[in-house]
Design a protein around this motif. Structure first.
Motif, PDB file in Angstrom:
ATOM      1  N   PHE A 395       0.825  -1.204   0.000  1.00  0.00           N
ATOM      2  CA  PHE A 395       0.000   0.000   0.000  1.00  0.00           C
ATOM      3  C   PHE A 395       0.863   1.260   0.000  1.00  0.00           C
ATOM      4  N   LEU A 396       1.863   1.313   0.885  1.00  0.00           N
ATOM      5  CA  LEU A 396       2.677   2.521   1.010  1.00  0.00           C
ATOM      6  C   LEU A 396       3.484   2.791  -0.256  1.00  0.00           C
ATOM      7  N   TYR A 397       4.210   1.779  -0.714  1.00  0.00           N
ATOM      8  CA  TYR A 397       5.028   1.985  -1.912  1.00  0.00           C
ATOM      9  C   TYR A 397       4.152   2.191  -3.144  1.00  0.00           C
ATOM     10  N   GLY A 398       2.987   1.542  -3.166  1.00  0.00           N
ATOM     11  CA  GLY A 398       2.064   1.771  -4.271  1.00  0.00           C
ATOM     12  C   GLY A 398       1.575   3.204  -4.321  1.00  0.00           C
ATOM     13  N   PHE A 399       1.262   3.758  -3.150  1.00  0.00           N
ATOM     14  CA  PHE A 399       0.812   5.144  -3.109  1.00  0.00           C
ATOM     15  C   PHE A 399       1.917   6.091  -3.550  1.00  0.00           C
ATOM     16  N   LEU A 400       3.138   5.838  -3.094  1.00  0.00           N
ATOM     17  CA  LEU A 400       4.260   6.672  -3.518  1.00  0.00           C
ATOM     18  C   LEU A 400       4.496   6.544  -5.024  1.00  0.00           C
ATOM     19  N   ALA A 401       4.328   5.336  -5.548  1.00  0.00           N
ATOM     20  CA  ALA A 401       4.493   5.145  -6.991  1.00  0.00           C
ATOM     21  C   ALA A 401       3.436   5.915  -7.774  1.00  0.00           C
ATOM     22  N   VAL A 402       2.207   5.953  -7.254  1.00  0.00           N
ATOM     23  CA  VAL A 402       1.143   6.723  -7.912  1.00  0.00           C
ATOM     24  C   VAL A 402       1.499   8.206  -7.929  1.00  0.00           C
ATOM     25  N   ILE A 403       2.025   8.711  -6.809  1.00  0.00           N
ATOM     26  CA  ILE A 403       2.442  10.121  -6.765  1.00  0.00           C
ATOM     27  C   ILE A 403       3.505  10.387  -7.827  1.00  0.00           C
ATOM     28  N   VAL A 404       4.470   9.477  -7.938  1.00  0.00           N
ATOM     29  CA  VAL A 404       5.536   9.656  -8.929  1.00  0.00           C
ATOM     30  C   VAL A 404       4.977   9.633 -10.347  1.00  0.00           C
ATOM     31  N   LEU A 405       4.081   8.685 -10.636  1.00  0.00           N
ATOM     32  CA  LEU A 405       3.516   8.590 -11.981  1.00  0.00           C
ATOM     33  C   LEU A 405       2.696   9.830 -12.331  1.00  0.00           C
ATOM     34  N   ILE A 406       1.916  10.314 -11.368  1.00  0.00           N
ATOM     35  CA  ILE A 406       1.145  11.538 -11.616  1.00  0.00           C
ATOM     36  C   ILE A 406       2.082  12.697 -11.939  1.00  0.00           C
ATOM     37  N   SER A 407       3.182  12.784 -11.200  1.00  0.00           N
ATOM     38  CA  SER A 407       4.145  13.860 -11.441  1.00  0.00           C
ATOM     39  C   SER A 407       4.738  13.749 -12.849  1.00  0.00           C
ATOM     40  N   VAL A 408       5.111  12.520 -13.231  1.00  0.00           N
ATOM     41  CA  VAL A 408       5.728  12.322 -14.551  1.00  0.00           C
ATOM     42  C   VAL A 408       4.755  12.711 -15.659  1.00  0.00           C
ATOM     43  N   PHE A 409       3.534  12.176 -15.608  1.00  0.00           N
ATOM     44  CA  PHE A 409       2.568  12.446 -16.672  1.00  0.00           C
ATOM     45  C   PHE A 409       2.174  13.918 -16.717  1.00  0.00           C
ATOM     46  N   TYR A 410       2.049  14.529 -15.548  1.00  0.00           N
ATOM     47  CA  TYR A 410       1.643  15.932 -15.533  1.00  0.00           C
ATOM     48  C   TYR A 410       2.731  16.823 -16.121  1.00  0.00           C
ATOM     49  N   ILE A 411       3.977  16.564 -15.747  1.00  0.00           N
ATOM     50  CA  ILE A 411       5.068  17.394 -16.268  1.00  0.00           C
ATOM     51  C   ILE A 411       5.167  17.247 -17.788  1.00  0.00           C
ATOM     52  N   ILE A 412       5.135  16.001 -18.270  1.00  0.00           N
ATOM     53  CA  ILE A 412       5.246  15.784 -19.712  1.00  0.00           C
ATOM     54  C   ILE A 412       4.080  16.431 -20.448  1.00  0.00           C
ATOM     55  N   ASN A 413       2.864  16.250 -19.952  1.00  0.00           N
ATOM     56  CA  ASN A 413       1.690  16.822 -20.610  1.00  0.00           C
ATOM     57  C   ASN A 413       1.712  18.347 -20.576  1.00  0.00           C
ATOM     58  N   SER A 414       2.097  18.916 -19.434  1.00  0.00           N
ATOM     59  CA  SER A 414       2.096  20.375 -19.300  1.00  0.00           C
ATOM     60  C   SER A 414       3.099  21.025 -20.246  1.00  0.00           C
ATOM     61  N   ILE A 415       4.302  20.463 -20.311  1.00  0.00           N
ATOM     62  CA  ILE A 415       5.317  21.037 -21.194  1.00  0.00           C
ATOM     63  C   ILE A 415       4.889  20.889 -22.653  1.00  0.00           C
ATOM     64  N   SER A 416       4.308  19.745 -22.999  1.00  0.00           N
ATOM     65  CA  SER A 416       3.851  19.540 -24.372  1.00  0.00           C
ATOM     66  C   SER A 416       2.769  20.551 -24.741  1.00  0.00           C
ATOM     67  N   MET A 417       1.839  20.807 -23.847  1.00  0.00           N
ATOM     68  CA  MET A 417       0.783  21.783 -24.109  1.00  0.00           C
ATOM     69  C   MET A 417       1.332  23.200 -24.230  1.00  0.00           C
ATOM     70  N   SER A 418       2.337  23.492 -23.379  1.00  0.00           N
ATOM     71  CA  SER A 418       2.931  24.823 -23.438  1.00  0.00           C
ATOM     72  C   SER A 418       3.621  25.052 -24.779  1.00  0.00           C
ATOM     73  N   VAL A 419       4.309  24.005 -25.276  1.00  0.00           N
ATOM     74  CA  VAL A 419       4.967  24.127 -26.577  1.00  0.00           C
ATOM     75  C   VAL A 419       3.936  24.272 -27.687  1.00  0.00           C
ATOM     76  N   SER A 420       2.861  23.484 -27.625  1.00  0.00           N
ATOM     77  CA  SER A 420       1.826  23.564 -28.655  1.00  0.00           C
ATOM     78  C   SER A 420       1.197  24.950 -28.704  1.00  0.00           C
ATOM     79  N   ALA A 421       1.035  25.565 -27.528  1.00  0.00           N
ATOM     80  CA  ALA A 421       0.428  26.887 -27.488  1.00  0.00           C
ATOM     81  C   ALA A 421       1.331  27.957 -28.104  1.00  0.00           C
ATOM     82  N   ARG A 422       2.648  27.716 -28.117  1.00  0.00           N
ATOM     83  CA  ARG A 422       3.581  28.728 -28.624  1.00  0.00           C
ATOM     84  C   ARG A 422       4.200  28.321 -29.963  1.00  0.00           C
TER      85      ARG A 422
END
Length: 523
Positions: A395-422
């Motif tokens: 449970f603990l390591y799974g929750f930490l892994a979810v936090i890490v995955l959310i961070s990875v996907f959010y950063i990649i998606n956010s930067i991609s959207m920022s580039v598309s906008a410019r």
């Protein structure tokens, strides 16, 4: 107008999973503005485009979640059958699925509000001109004194909108805060589950009346048994009157042999364990203690043979045995225990077995112990607690892994959207002579500006919460002083940096592959 919206929805639906979905949505919104749609219709159109994406994403997400939950149930039943053998493996929670669907829809609706408002404010003339992208008023020029031009422009783009910068950096900071706030639970788990410690015995032979009556010869005989891996004994004297200065109290004195002293090295909070191991002092256990001790403090202990004075060599925040709440426990060497009490036998003998030990081996050892002492087989209890430990760890390591995955996907998606906008701005810069490598450096500078801001805020707040939660969970119970969580901090910061690098890779490739004409003319 409704017919146009339905037509545009059909067009965007074809590529809803594409990386250019945002670009298509803006393009469709511009078409709607060119058709002289009013603001309410444009907002409705953007919301429909966003909800149209949910038609695929939500069922797919619910399906994957069901499979993941089934897998976790199988793992729990395998590692901890004592607690989870009755768990239904292939069950489906209708309330859980409904909750997930509602959360997904709510998130998409809230996320579409801002783009819908921006799209509705674009005038038909601006839409026809093709300048409906995200632009910000230039309040100051980029600082090129300390950075190359392309890096300065990237930082300038990141800080161009204060609201956007705070939202992006705040999201990254929130991931760091979650990770650092949850990591003390791992230390709590390690302290709270003793059977997984190196000192956990598989079999215990103890005196019936808690006296020093278990002969040492029995321990020597057990060491020769091929099924026994390790034997370690402990002598104890309970409720012995003692005093330090003017304060009177009772102590429980216990002896350690070399194995137990070696295991106790990781539990030293203050002082030195070497002096106690050599017989020059005692170690005080602070876990659930009635009072605190400090190295160098002298304690007078009243034994039946007379009063003896010992010096506290150090402080332990754990022990190889269970400590009763409120007890004042002192640990010393076997030689010092014999000198202080005159007792030469053990109160408890603990055994650890070799791999593959059988019930017949255990019965043979029971026969060696005889009927005089209490023999406790801890193997099943240890197995159950190991299962509970692995379940908790999952449970603990799974929750930490979810936090890490959310961070990875959010950063990649956010930067991609920022580039598309410019993307048009990048095309204009290439038209006036900026190279593809410079554009990539500019995108990287913008991405790392967001990440650096998130790291600074996340570390400041996350370390404070980590200290407070560690104090509540661990320090208050076992006395471990808080230390900077270097490993946890290094993991989440490395994830942030690597995610930013991965986020820049996709836009960099797209920028290099596009021609100047295509870049300027793209929507």
């Amino acid at each position: 107008m409704d017919r146009l919206i339905r037509m545009l929805l059909r067009v965007t639906r074809l590529d809803a999973g594409s990386a250019h979905f945002r670009k298509q949505k803006i393009y469709a919104a511009d078409l709607a503005r060119e058709a002289c749609a009013d603001q309410r219709q444009v907002r409705r159109f953007v919301r429909r485009v966003a909800l149209n994406w949910c038609r695929t994403a939500i069922p797919l997400g619910l399906g994957i979640s069901i499979v993941v939950v089934w897998g976790l149930c199988a793992v729990l039943r395998a590692v901890s059958p004592a607690y989870f053998s009755g768990m239904q493996m292939f069950g489906v929670s209708i309330p859980g699925l409904l909750a997930g669907a509602v959360i997904g829809l709510t998130t998409v609706i809230l996320a579409a509000r801002s783009p819908a408002k921006r799209a509705s404010r674009v005038s038909p003339l601006t839409a026809v001109s093709g300048n409906a992208g995200s632009t910000y008023a230039v309040r100051r020029t980029a600082h090129v004194r300390f950075f190359p031009v392309e890096a300065a422009l990237g930082i300038h783009h990141a800080a161009g909108s204060r609201k956007n910068f705070l939202l992006m950096s705040g999201s990254f900071a929130f991931s760091i805060i979650l990770f650092l706030s949850f990591s003390p639970a791992l230390d709590f788990m390690e302290h709270g589950i003793k059977p997984l410690r190196p000192s956990a015995p598989d079999l215990t032979i103890s005196s019936v009346d808690n006296t020093c009556s278990v002969p040492r010869e029995l321990a020597d005989e057990l060491r020769e048994d091929p099924a026994v891996k390790r034997v370690y004994g402990r002598s104890s004297a309970y409720a012995v009157p003692a005093r330090a200065g003017q304060e009177e109290f009772q102590i429980d004195l216990n002896s350690y042999e070399e194995n137990q002293f070696r295991w106790a090295e990781d539990s030293v909070a203050e002082g030195s364990i070497e002096d106690a191991e050599k017989g020059g002092g005692v170690m005080a256990v602070t876990m659930d203690a009635a009072r605190d001790f400090s190295p160098g403090e002298e304690i007078a202990i009243d034994f039946p043979s007379g009063t003896e004075t010992v010096t506290v060599s150090g402080v332990l925040n754990g022990s190889a045995f269970n400590v009763s709440p409120g007890s004042t426990v002192l640990i010393c060497s076997e030689e010092l225990f014999e000198k202080l009490t005159g007792e030469t036998e053990y109160t408890v003998i603990d055994l650890q077995f070799e791999q593959g030990v059988t019930d017949r081996d255990v019965e043979r050892i029971r026969g060696l112990a005889g009927e005089t002492f209490t023999v406790t087989d801890n193997r099943e209890a240890n197995s159950e607690v190991r299962g509970a430990y692995y379940s908790f760890a999952l449970f603990l390591y799974g929750f930490l892994a979810v936090i890490v995955l959310i961070s990875v996907f959010y950063i990649i998606n956010s930067i991609s959207m920022s580039v598309s906008a410019r993307i048009r701005q990048y095309g204009a810069m290439r038209a006036i002579g900026m190279s593809g490598s410079q554009l990539v450096h500019m995108v990287a500078a913008e991405a790392f500006s967001y990440v650096a801001g998130g790291m600074a805020a996340g570390c400041a707040a996350g370390l404070l919460l980590n200290w407070k939660i560690y104090d509540l969970l661990v320090t208050s119970r076992w006395g471990d002083p808080w230390k900077v969580p270097v490993e946890a901090l290094g993991v989440i910061l490395a994830v942030m940096v690597l995610s930013a690098i991965a986020a820049v890779a996709g836009p960099a490739r797209r920028i290099r592959e596009m021609s100047v004409v295509d870049t300027i003319g793209s929507m």
